[in-house]
Design an enzyme around this catalytic site. Structure first.
Site, PDB file in Angstrom:
ATOM      1  N   GLU A  57       0.825  -1.220   0.000  1.00  0.00           N
ATOM      2  CA  GLU A  57       0.000   0.000   0.000  1.00  0.00           C
ATOM      3  C   GLU A  57       0.849   1.255   0.000  1.00  0.00           C
ATOM      4  O   GLU A  57       0.606   2.185  -0.757  1.00  0.00           O
ATOM      5  CB  GLU A  57      -0.856   0.026   1.268  1.00  0.00           C
ATOM      6  CG  GLU A  57      -2.273  -0.379   1.058  1.00  0.00           C
ATOM      7  CD  GLU A  57      -3.153   0.055   2.224  1.00  0.00           C
ATOM      8  OE1 GLU A  57      -2.632   0.342   3.318  1.00  0.00           O
ATOM      9  OE2 GLU A  57      -4.371   0.092   2.012  1.00  0.00           O
ATOM     10  N   ARG A 109      -5.297  34.019 -17.997  1.00  0.00           N
ATOM     11  CA  ARG A 109      -6.000  35.058 -17.235  1.00  0.00           C
ATOM     12  C   ARG A 109      -5.273  36.402 -17.279  1.00  0.00           C
ATOM     13  O   ARG A 109      -4.056  36.467 -17.076  1.00  0.00           O
ATOM     14  CB  ARG A 109      -6.133  34.623 -15.776  1.00  0.00           C
ATOM     15  CG  ARG A 109      -7.014  35.572 -15.018  1.00  0.00           C
ATOM     16  CD  ARG A 109      -7.086  35.234 -13.559  1.00  0.00           C
ATOM     17  NE  ARG A 109      -8.084  36.082 -12.926  1.00  0.00           N
ATOM     18  CZ  ARG A 109      -8.063  36.443 -11.662  1.00  0.00           C
ATOM     19  NH1 ARG A 109      -7.089  36.010 -10.887  1.00  0.00           N
ATOM     20  NH2 ARG A 109      -8.994  37.216 -11.169  1.00  0.00           N
TER      21      ARG A 109
END
Ligand SMILES: Cc1cc2nc3c(=O)[nH]c(=O)nc-3n(C[C@H](O)[C@H](O)[C@H](O)COP(=O)(O)OP(=O)(O)OC[C@H]3O[C@@H](n4cnc5c(N)ncnc54)[C@H](O)[C@@H]3O)c2cc1C
Length: 398
Positions: free
Chosen positions: A254, A280
């Site tokens: 894991e 932007r």
């Protein structure tokens, strides 16, 4: 039509990853599903994605024979990255990664061949596993667990009776089979625990309702309670007392690879915020003309590059057959680094997105809970740091 690769994708493809074609293939396969599955139940999404082959550990034969084909673990990681990159719900991708890396690979290594083959329906998504370790009192200290499996004096003497409860378990509300760790010895010894694998509909098992979780809400989390659950001895995995060793293997897998689920969301976030900063208009110029903005984006790319390199490095070590007992420190370091880079990358994205980060249906919503949760699951980072230092020989205990 498949969206073209962004400049971020092109940059990352210069990395030492032998599995780019698999990432691309699974991104393309999952793209239509990501859209179709929005709003569908967890189990429907699970089965549809399993249908792509993400839960199959062995590559199709023709693929395996190709020269330079990635090893099975690398391929699994690339499949997980690809479906995450397609925009599939991160909670579902997390759950797939958790089953593949945290359960299927370690179980395959430890189960007798017949028992492993009887689990074939796992690989096409018909049967779902959960990994039940944590208890209400805490998760970091397995030797303090209260769940007990006692030898069954009333039966054939060979089985067990299980009592206790496991909580905060991913997929517990929907799982068919549970991998449960229980005490078979009262002492606080490395041989006090055993692991059991059994159907969640075994008499005496009850599921509590799912928790309303703020991180990874796309996968349910719940509790399993055990009251006088009778288990035959063949439900035990490995020898009695080998539970901690099995746990060491599932947690090493894991820690090494679960955060592979985050690569897709990290790449998507970086691409989205780069596009935003490039376009932007701000203070009479484009936002991306600011060195500070550029530096944040570079730091995001660094976090992603480092994470990718570490995760694929772990996959390569496992493909090379390195035993998990020799990988525990590396796996812990990988988990610490990737989870903290995931948080760092998301923090930069949130800062650059301004208020839009906090508007759910904006073009730049931020999910801060899911990356933060990665600091806790699969071993809290604070405790993993202690464990790594202990491996250096420091006289430090948790
Ligand atoms: C999204 C998610 C999914 C999960 N899925 C599963 C699952 O499928 N199965 C399962 O069994 N569990 C699961 N868990 C539970 C997880 O494994 C536990 O949360 C974890 O083991 C930590 O246990 P705890 O939460 O009780 O934290 P604790 O053990 O209470 O630790 C919390 C914090 O306290 C501090 N701390 C405590 N003791 C020490 C110490 N000695 N030294 C230094 N610091 C210390 C650390 O900062 C640590 O982070 C999941 C958790 C999350 C968030």
């Amino acid at each position: 039509m498949t969206p073209p690769h962004t400049p971020v994708d092109r940059l990352l493809r210069t990395g030492p990853v032998p599995a780019e074609a698999v990432v691309d293939e699974f991104r393309e396969l999952a793209l239509p599903l990501a859209e179709q599955l929005t709003g569908k139940g967890f189990r429907d999404q699970w089965e549809a994605l399993a249908g792509l082959g993400v839960l199959r550990l062995d590559p199709p034969e023709h693929t395996a024979r190709e020269e330079g084909a990635p090893g099975p673990v690398t391929r699994s990681l690339a499949m997980i990255e690809g479906i995450g990159l397609a925009g599939v719900d991160p909670g579902v991708v997390y759950a797939l990664a958790s089953q593949v890396f945290g359960m299927q690979y370690p179980l395959r290594a430890v189960l007798p061949r017949d028992a492993w083959h009887s689990l074939a329906p796992l690989t096409d998504g018909r049967v779902l596993l959960c990994h039940a370790l944590t208890e209400r009192k805490g998760g970091s200290d397995p030797l303090s667990m209260d769940t007990r499996a006692r030898r069954d004096g009333n039966g054939d003497g060979d089985g067990y009776v299980l009592d206790g409860a496991k909580t905060f378990i991913t997929a517990a509300p929907v799982a068919d089979l549970a991998l449960v760790f229980a005490r078979t010895d009262e002492n606080r010894s490395p041989f006090a625990l055993s692991a059991f694998l059994f159907p969640v509909d075994t008499p005496g098992v009850t599921r509590a309702d799912a928790f309303a979780k703020t991180a990874l809400p796309g996968v349910p989390m719940g509790e399993l309670a055990f009251t006088g659950v009778r288990l035959s001895a063949d439900r035990r995995i490995g020898a009695e007392g080998s539970g901690l060793a099995i746990l060491a293997s599932t947690t090493t897998w894991e820690r090494a690879l679960l955060l592979g689920y985050a690569l897709g969301p990290m790449r998507r976030t970086l691409a989205r915020v780069t596009e935003w900063a490039a376009g932007r208009e701000h203070f009479g110029r484009r936002m991306g003309a600011s060195h500070q903005v550029a530096a944040r984006l570079s730091d995001m790319a660094l976090a992603l590059h480092r994470s990718r390199t570490l995760l694929y490095g772990m996959a390569a070590r496992l493909d090379a057959g390195t035993p998990t007992r020799r990988l525990s420190a590396e796996a812990a370091l990988t988990k610490i680094s990737v989870s903290e880079d995931y948080v760092r990358l998301t923090g930069h994205a949130t800062a650059l997105s301004g208020v839009r980060a906090f508007i759910a249906d904006s073009e730049l919503p931020a999910d801060l809970h899911s990356p933060m949760a990665a600091l806790t699951y699969a071993g809290p980072n604070d405790l993993l740091r202690v464990g790594v230092a202990r491996e250096f020989g420091l006289p430090v205990e948790n």
